[in-house]
Every structure is written in C-alpha cells, then in structure tokens.
Design an enzyme around this catalytic site. Sequence first.
Site, PDB file in Angstrom:
ATOM      1  N   SER A 113       0.815  -1.214   0.000  1.00 18.37           N
ATOM      2  CA  SER A 113       0.000   0.000   0.000  1.00 18.37           C
ATOM      3  C   SER A 113       0.850   1.266   0.000  1.00 18.37           C
ATOM      4  O   SER A 113       0.584   2.197  -0.767  1.00 18.37           O
ATOM      5  CB  SER A 113      -0.947  -0.005   1.202  1.00 18.37           C
ATOM      6  N   PHE A 114       1.895   1.295   0.828  1.00 16.55           N
ATOM      7  CA  PHE A 114       2.689   2.518   0.894  1.00 16.55           C
ATOM      8  C   PHE A 114       3.580   2.676  -0.328  1.00 16.55           C
ATOM      9  O   PHE A 114       3.774   3.789  -0.824  1.00 16.55           O
ATOM     10  CB  PHE A 114       3.532   2.551   2.171  1.00 16.55           C
ATOM     11  N   LYS A 201      10.139  -0.123   7.528  1.00 16.12           N
ATOM     12  CA  LYS A 201      10.424   0.159   8.936  1.00 16.12           C
ATOM     13  C   LYS A 201      10.452  -1.146   9.712  1.00 16.12           C
ATOM     14  O   LYS A 201       9.499  -1.914   9.676  1.00 16.12           O
ATOM     15  CB  LYS A 201       9.351   1.079   9.526  1.00 16.12           C
ATOM     16  N   LYS A 286       8.166   1.919  16.980  1.00 18.62           N
ATOM     17  CA  LYS A 286       6.795   2.431  17.106  1.00 18.62           C
ATOM     18  C   LYS A 286       5.770   1.377  16.692  1.00 18.62           C
ATOM     19  O   LYS A 286       4.631   1.376  17.179  1.00 18.62           O
ATOM     20  CB  LYS A 286       6.624   3.726  16.308  1.00 18.62           C
TER      21      LYS A 286
END
Length: 427
Positions: A113-114, A201, A286
């Site tokens: 998606s990104f 990430k 995160k």
Amino acid sequence: MEALLEPVFVFKLNPSFTSKNPYTVHFPNLPKIPSKPLVVATCCAGTPSPSPLLPQDSDQNPLQLSPDRTRDRRKVVRIAWEKLVRWSRSWRSKAKTDVLERTKKVVVLGGGSFGTAMAAHVANRKAQMEVSMLVRDPAVCRKYFPEHKLPENVTATSDAKTALLGADYCLHAVPVQFSTSFLEGIAEHVDPGLPFISLSKGLELNTLRMMSQIIPQALKNPRQPFIALSGPSFALELMNKLPTAMVVASKDKKLAHAVQQLLSCSHLRISTSRDVTGVEIAGALKNVLAIAAGIVEGMNLGNNSMAALVAQGCSEIRWLATKMGGKPATITGLSGTGDIMLTCFVNLSRNKRVGVRLGSGEKLEDILSSMNQVAEGVSTAGAVIALAQKYNVKMPVLTAVARIMDSELTPKKAVLELMSLPQVEEV
C-alpha cells in the site's frame, strides 16, 4: 470580667466612603478603656470606591480585554504571522528545482500500500517522469486502492532488469524480513550509484540489522547511497493528497536535500535529518508500541492507561535510540513522536489492529492468517528485546509485547506485571 471575655470588634474607617447620611453602629457590652474609646465605627449609605483586590462587576468576564488591549494583541499576532509568511516566501523563492527537472525515472521496489502510494505521488510530481514498479502482481492499485487510478506514467513489471534500467532513484518498499533475499536476487541489475530511499520500517529478526545495514550488505556495495524516509503517513491519506509531513535522513546532506526536492510538494512537507539511526529505530519500535496500544484498547483499559503506556513506550524508544547513537531530538520529531501518535491512536494502523484483536482475546495465528498486509511490529518485537539486552536497556512495555507475541504471556497477566513494577524516578 464577663465583659472582658466577650469578643471585641475593631473597625478601621475607610476614608473613601462618602455619604451625607452616616449611621452610627453601637456595640453593647464592650469594656471601657479609660484612656481611649475602644471602638468608633461608621456605616455609610454611599458607595465605596473600587478596591483593586476585588472584581468590580460580577457580570463582566474577567478574561475579556479592553478594546485597546485587544487591538494591541491582534497587531502582535498579525505582525508575527506576516513575518512568518515573508520568511516562507523568501525561502521558497530560493528553492532549487533542478533535481526534479533532471530526474527521468524512479523505480519502486514492492507493491504494498505505501509503495503504491509513493509511486503515485512521485509520478504526479512530473508527467514526463517514468515510474516503474517492480512487483509480483501488476494489478497493485486495484488491490489496495480500488477507488483510485494510478497516473498514466506509472508502469508495473515483474522484470527486475527492465524496472531498474536507467533509474535515477529507487524507493525500497519491500518488508524488512524479506528485503535481504529480495535484494540479493536483483543485485546484478542495481547501479552502484543508485540512491536507495527506504520506506521499510523494522529490524531484521535474526541479525538485528536496520535497513541502512541490510541494503548495502545485500547489494555487496558498502557505498550504496542510502536515505531513510519516515514520519506519520498513512498510504490512503497520501493517495488522497491530504496534508502530510515526513523526514528524510541521510549521512550525506546533499543527498538528503536532493530527495527532499524530489518528494516535497504542496501537500507533502519533507524535513531533512542526518540522524539515520534515530529515524530508523523510532520507525521500527513504534510498530511494537502500536501493538501494545491496541492491546490496551482491546481490553477496554481506558484513556488513562493508554496515555501512560504510550508515554512509557516513548521513553523506552528514546533510551535505546540514544544508547545506539541516535539523538533525543529525533525521538520527539516526526519520525518519533509524530509517527508514534499516528500509529498508536488511529485504527488505520495495521499493528494497532493486531493489538486490539489480541486484547479482545483472539489468537495471534488467527489474526495473522486473516490479514493481507504485513504488520512489521509482530516480527520486530523479538529483535527489539535482543537489541535492548545488547545495549543494556530496560524496556518493560516492549518486552511485554514480545512475550505476548511468543505466547508466553497473556495480555491480562502482562498488565498486572507492568503495574507491579517498582515505582522509580522518571527519566
């Protein structure tokens, strides 16, 4: 004697009281003092002058400024804003556009998606630019964004040589755990000077490596130009061209500014940083913290516990990042606090959704088998704890998540253990 035991009232005259009709107030049973009268009191029917210690009008808003002070405040705000606008216009007038003008081709590795959203974003920067996506399934846009259409200058291919040929920049969007094998398979087609902009990430589970280490080692080129792109950014909002801010980090300052120029536009702000370690660690950890936040929500533990957990998690990320050479300021910036708030508090986050379902009682295996996207925090959790042990950093919240991922601790038991930890000085 009884008179001496009665209370004695002494009234001090206020000279500002004025009246034509004073009334004398008598106090019975007061003791008599031979030298001086004990009390003289006068009550005035007139209105006393204003006292500076008391509000003058109970109907008046104490926060309401006088017209003059309101005009002065507005003038100060207007001047401050005008200075900011002038500074911004001056900066934009000096901004270079040569990188965008020179760039003819960008390759995107991975069709998640990104990666798809960034391909569309870059393609919209210049219609003459070719954007080639190296994917397994060419129908990427219909899969993640069925209501959107990719720009005409975006093409999808499964041929690595075709995709990489003549590329000026490479956007790497392959999940961290699959990056090494993927890059080793295309290494022969990668130009040694091709800048890699990492969108991935996480930490590699077995080696604890970050993308800044994985990419040059997998390509067998320690000098492969590298940039980390991070910050609070959901792919769908990027596709919808909603205002977004991100950061690019590189040890090469010129390269960071070049990528900033390539990506930034009216709805995407790009800041630069030289703290690659801080940006990557914040982006990796995160995701683990987001799982913990989801567990709190799934267990209905309330807003107080959510805020306490995220604050503790931010501290743990800062402790590890600084031990590894990152800067504390990075953790309070876009790639740290910004990305943490988005991932922990918004339900669009894949990692948070995993946590919510865990907190609701579902099994991890069932959750993962039902997902069509990768939640990096699941695999990163174990690597985070190994890093924490390597650098001798205590990370109770993130360690608890790793234990839950390994099915060695239930969410309920984790909460009880965390609440029973020693209450120490905040650092």
